[in-house]
Design an enzyme around this catalytic site. Sequence first.
Site, mmCIF file in Angstrom:
data_model
loop_
_atom_site.group_PDB
_atom_site.id
_atom_site.type_symbol
_atom_site.label_atom_id
_atom_site.label_comp_id
_atom_site.label_asym_id
_atom_site.label_seq_id
_atom_site.Cartn_x
_atom_site.Cartn_y
_atom_site.Cartn_z
ATOM 1 N N ILE A 43 0.871 -1.184 0.000
ATOM 2 C CA ILE A 43 0.000 0.000 0.000
ATOM 3 C C ILE A 43 0.903 1.228 0.000
ATOM 4 O O ILE A 43 1.628 1.464 0.979
ATOM 5 C CB ILE A 43 -0.929 0.000 1.235
ATOM 6 N N GLU A 55 4.284 -7.951 2.971
ATOM 7 C CA GLU A 55 4.629 -8.847 4.084
ATOM 8 C C GLU A 55 4.211 -8.229 5.416
ATOM 9 O O GLU A 55 3.651 -8.889 6.293
ATOM 10 C CB GLU A 55 6.142 -9.117 4.111
HETATM 11 O O1 LIG Z 1 9.135 -7.892 -0.964
HETATM 12 C C1 LIG Z 1 8.671 -6.788 -1.298
HETATM 13 C C2 LIG Z 1 9.379 -5.872 -2.084
HETATM 14 C C3 LIG Z 1 8.774 -4.674 -2.413
HETATM 15 N N1 LIG Z 1 7.520 -4.388 -1.967
HETATM 16 C C4 LIG Z 1 6.838 -3.154 -2.369
HETATM 17 C C5 LIG Z 1 7.264 -1.858 -1.739
HETATM 18 C C6 LIG Z 1 6.836 -0.865 -2.795
HETATM 19 O O2 LIG Z 1 5.421 -0.617 -2.671
HETATM 20 C C7 LIG Z 1 7.039 -1.613 -4.106
HETATM 21 C C8 LIG Z 1 8.321 -1.268 -4.822
HETATM 22 O O3 LIG Z 1 9.419 -1.409 -3.972
HETATM 23 O O4 LIG Z 1 7.024 -2.990 -3.759
HETATM 24 C C9 LIG Z 1 6.817 -5.285 -1.187
HETATM 25 O O5 LIG Z 1 5.650 -5.044 -0.837
HETATM 26 N N2 LIG Z 1 7.431 -6.445 -0.852
HETATM 27 ZN ZN LIG Z 2 9.359 -4.895 2.660
#
Ligand SMILES: O=c1ccn([C@H]2C[C@H](O)[C@@H](CO)O2)c(=O)[nH]1
Ligand SMILES: [Zn+2]
Length: 132
Positions: A43, A55
């Site tokens: 988000i 996560e």
């Molecule tokens: O394991 C991960 C890696 C990145 N992001 C998100 C953070 C951001 O919203 C986007 C790009 O980094 O991806 C996650 O949610 N989990």
């Molecule tokens: Zn993260």
Amino acid sequence: MNIDQLIAEAKVARDKAYVPYSKFKVGAALLAEDGTVFHGCNIENAAYSMCNCAERTALFKAYSEGVTKFTVLAVVANTDRPVSPCGACRQVIAELCSKDMQVVLTNMNGDIQKLTVEQLLPGAFSSEDLNE
Ligand SMILES: O=c1ccn([C@H]2C[C@H](O)[C@@H](CO)O2)c(=O)[nH]1
Ligand SMILES: [Zn+2]
């Protein structure tokens, strides 16, 4: 709930990602010991540092509902390799999950990497380090 089913749940979670800035959708599915599955998606926010990863969304949802014991966390994104959780999430996972909990990283091609929490962040800083 087997691993394939949990990955399918993570893909459902990924569809709910709010990612107007990066356009990079991530989904997580956290299986609790009682069988409950918590979904998480990333988000984002116009103030970029406020972005929350998939996560941590899943973990914080579970903890805020009083559920704190888990068996598996699955994470999925459209990456060339199984998605790699960021350092912040590795630290939060190390705090809130047992060292031997399974973490399943995958991508939309079906590549899978299975790790334990300890392998995800070896030697993580923890509450035990706070004892002087
Ligand atoms: O394991 C991960 C890696 C990145 N992001 C998100 C953070 C951001 O919203 C986007 C790009 O980094 O991806 C996650 O949610 N989990
Ligand atoms: Zn993260």
